[in-house]
Design a protein around this motif. Structure first.
Motif, PDB file in Angstrom:
ATOM      1  N   PHE A  79       0.799  -1.222   0.000  1.00 30.57           N
ATOM      2  CA  PHE A  79       0.000   0.000   0.000  1.00 30.57           C
ATOM      3  C   PHE A  79       0.829   1.269   0.000  1.00 30.57           C
ATOM      4  O   PHE A  79       1.774   1.417   0.776  1.00 30.57           O
ATOM      5  CB  PHE A  79      -0.911   0.041   1.229  1.00 30.57           C
ATOM      6  N   GLU A  80       0.434   2.206  -0.831  1.00 31.44           N
ATOM      7  CA  GLU A  80       0.953   3.570  -0.798  1.00 31.44           C
ATOM      8  C   GLU A  80      -0.053   4.355   0.041  1.00 31.44           C
ATOM      9  O   GLU A  80      -1.273   4.234  -0.160  1.00 31.44           O
ATOM     10  CB  GLU A  80       1.052   4.117  -2.221  1.00 31.44           C
ATOM     11  N   VAL A  81       0.428   5.142   1.007  1.00 33.84           N
ATOM     12  CA  VAL A  81      -0.456   5.797   1.972  1.00 33.84           C
ATOM     13  C   VAL A  81      -0.366   7.318   1.832  1.00 33.84           C
ATOM     14  O   VAL A  81       0.723   7.871   1.783  1.00 33.84           O
ATOM     15  CB  VAL A  81      -0.083   5.384   3.418  1.00 33.84           C
ATOM     16  N   LYS A  82      -1.530   7.957   1.784  1.00 31.84           N
ATOM     17  CA  LYS A  82      -1.622   9.418   1.728  1.00 31.84           C
ATOM     18  C   LYS A  82      -2.463   9.886   2.906  1.00 31.84           C
ATOM     19  O   LYS A  82      -3.476   9.273   3.230  1.00 31.84           O
ATOM     20  CB  LYS A  82      -2.289   9.883   0.432  1.00 31.84           C
ATOM     21  N   SER A  83      -2.049  10.974   3.546  1.00 34.36           N
ATOM     22  CA  SER A  83      -2.802  11.481   4.695  1.00 34.36           C
ATOM     23  C   SER A  83      -3.479  12.805   4.348  1.00 34.36           C
ATOM     24  O   SER A  83      -2.986  13.568   3.524  1.00 34.36           O
ATOM     25  CB  SER A  83      -1.883  11.673   5.898  1.00 34.36           C
ATOM     26  N   VAL A  84      -4.618  13.037   4.997  1.00 36.18           N
ATOM     27  CA  VAL A  84      -5.350  14.303   4.865  1.00 36.18           C
ATOM     28  C   VAL A  84      -5.841  14.727   6.239  1.00 36.18           C
ATOM     29  O   VAL A  84      -5.941  13.915   7.150  1.00 36.18           O
ATOM     30  CB  VAL A  84      -6.543  14.203   3.885  1.00 36.18           C
ATOM     31  N   ARG A  85      -6.166  16.024   6.360  1.00 34.12           N
ATOM     32  CA  ARG A  85      -6.633  16.572   7.634  1.00 34.12           C
ATOM     33  C   ARG A  85      -8.143  16.717   7.719  1.00 34.12           C
ATOM     34  O   ARG A  85      -8.673  17.013   8.780  1.00 34.12           O
ATOM     35  CB  ARG A  85      -6.001  17.946   7.857  1.00 34.12           C
ATOM     36  N   ALA A  86      -8.837  16.577   6.588  1.00 41.15           N
ATOM     37  CA  ALA A  86     -10.296  16.749   6.578  1.00 41.15           C
ATOM     38  C   ALA A  86     -10.928  15.757   5.597  1.00 41.15           C
ATOM     39  O   ALA A  86     -10.307  15.378   4.611  1.00 41.15           O
ATOM     40  CB  ALA A  86     -10.659  18.174   6.194  1.00 41.15           C
ATOM     41  N   THR A  96       4.369   9.561  -9.464  1.00 43.17           N
ATOM     42  CA  THR A  96       4.614   8.309  -8.756  1.00 43.17           C
ATOM     43  C   THR A  96       4.893   7.196  -9.748  1.00 43.17           C
ATOM     44  O   THR A  96       4.236   7.095 -10.767  1.00 43.17           O
ATOM     45  CB  THR A  96       3.436   7.903  -7.846  1.00 43.17           C
ATOM     46  N   PRO A  97       5.864   6.352  -9.430  1.00 44.41           N
ATOM     47  CA  PRO A  97       6.058   5.166 -10.259  1.00 44.41           C
ATOM     48  C   PRO A  97       5.181   4.008  -9.775  1.00 44.41           C
ATOM     49  O   PRO A  97       5.205   2.938 -10.345  1.00 44.41           O
ATOM     50  CB  PRO A  97       7.541   4.852 -10.045  1.00 44.41           C
ATOM     51  N   LEU A  98       4.388   4.238  -8.732  1.00 42.37           N
ATOM     52  CA  LEU A  98       3.620   3.170  -8.093  1.00 42.37           C
ATOM     53  C   LEU A  98       2.157   3.176  -8.549  1.00 42.37           C
ATOM     54  O   LEU A  98       1.245   3.054  -7.743  1.00 42.37           O
ATOM     55  CB  LEU A  98       3.712   3.316  -6.573  1.00 42.37           C
ATOM     56  N   SER A 101      -0.098   0.162  -7.530  1.00 43.08           N
ATOM     57  CA  SER A 101      -0.324  -0.080  -6.097  1.00 43.08           C
ATOM     58  C   SER A 101      -1.625   0.548  -5.626  1.00 43.08           C
ATOM     59  O   SER A 101      -2.010   1.620  -6.099  1.00 43.08           O
ATOM     60  CB  SER A 101       0.816   0.527  -5.274  1.00 43.08           C
ATOM     61  N   PRO A 102      -2.267  -0.086  -4.641  1.00 41.06           N
ATOM     62  CA  PRO A 102      -3.416   0.561  -4.008  1.00 41.06           C
ATOM     63  C   PRO A 102      -2.938   1.794  -3.226  1.00 41.06           C
ATOM     64  O   PRO A 102      -1.956   1.720  -2.488  1.00 41.06           O
ATOM     65  CB  PRO A 102      -3.949  -0.494  -3.043  1.00 41.06           C
ATOM     66  N   HIS A 103      -3.596   2.907  -3.429  1.00 43.40           N
ATOM     67  CA  HIS A 103      -3.295   4.149  -2.713  1.00 43.40           C
ATOM     68  C   HIS A 103      -4.407   4.367  -1.700  1.00 43.40           C
ATOM     69  O   HIS A 103      -5.585   4.473  -2.078  1.00 43.40           O
ATOM     70  CB  HIS A 103      -3.214   5.321  -3.686  1.00 43.40           C
ATOM     71  N   LEU A 104      -4.047   4.431  -0.422  1.00 40.65           N
ATOM     72  CA  LEU A 104      -5.015   4.572   0.658  1.00 40.65           C
ATOM     73  C   LEU A 104      -5.040   6.012   1.133  1.00 40.65           C
ATOM     74  O   LEU A 104      -3.980   6.628   1.305  1.00 40.65           O
ATOM     75  CB  LEU A 104      -4.646   3.666   1.826  1.00 40.65           C
TER      76      LEU A 104
END
Length: 183
Positions: A79-86, A96-98, A101-104
């Motif tokens: 998993f490639e992980v991305k964070s958000v505040r809202a 991204t070369p990925l 991959s699933p991006h969460l």
């Protein structure tokens, strides 16, 4: 899910290490309290959450964190992980070369001064973000930005993982990739 104080401390430590080393970018050196530094801490918190929730190994920190992107290695297990505040924020990709991959997309918020609360908002594959309909030139740096409400459900991620023989079992502590253990 609310991370324990220990889990939160580990994640924040990883984020600060990334800022301290600059991830190969001199503009990030020693800026832990800057917006960019805070995003690195929030990103590490989101990755720690995914590692705990999935039981997959976290590539928390490597001497050159940036280099793992160049060798196509995701953040946590597959998993490639991305964070958000809202909740209304979007999953953003500059490059991204990925793409396979699933991006969460993970919502990260401070629960208390010593703990973080995280929630998986949804997921999709990188190539599904890398679509001209999501291209946004209004961002400070133009990028692909897919809305959170257009992502797949959490339940479908578990089904996908099982269909690909990927175990997703919650653990109490993040499992670290063999190349790094926290200090």
């Amino acid at each position: 899910m609310i991370l324990t104080e220990e889990q939160s401390k580990i994640a924040e430590h990883v984020g600060r290490l990334r800022v301290k080393t600059g991830e190969g970018r001199p503009d990030l050196l020693d800026c832990a309290n800057s917006p960019a530094g805070k995003r690195h801490v929030e990103g590490a918190v989101a990755e720690c959450y995914v590692a705990i929730a999935s039981g997959q190994p976290w590539r928390a920190y490597q001497a050159n964190h940036k280099s793992r992107k160049e060798v196509n290695v995701p953040d946590v297990g597959p998993f490639e992980v991305k964070s958000v505040r809202a909740r209304n924020h979007r999953i953003i990709l500059h490059s991204t070369p990925l793409l396979q991959s699933p991006h969460l997309l993970v919502l990260t918020q401070k629960h208390s001064p010593t703990q973080w609360e995280c929630e998986l908002l949804g997921w999709c594959f990188g190539f599904e973000i890398w679509d001209k309909k999501w291209w946004d030139t209004t961002l400070p740096t133009p990028a692909y930005a897919r809305p959170a409400d257009s992502l797949y459900s959490k339940e479908s991620l578990v089904k996908w993982a099982k269909s690909h023989q990927i175990s997703v079992n919650r653990v109490e502590k993040p499992l670290f990739h063999k190349d790094w253990e926290p200090a």
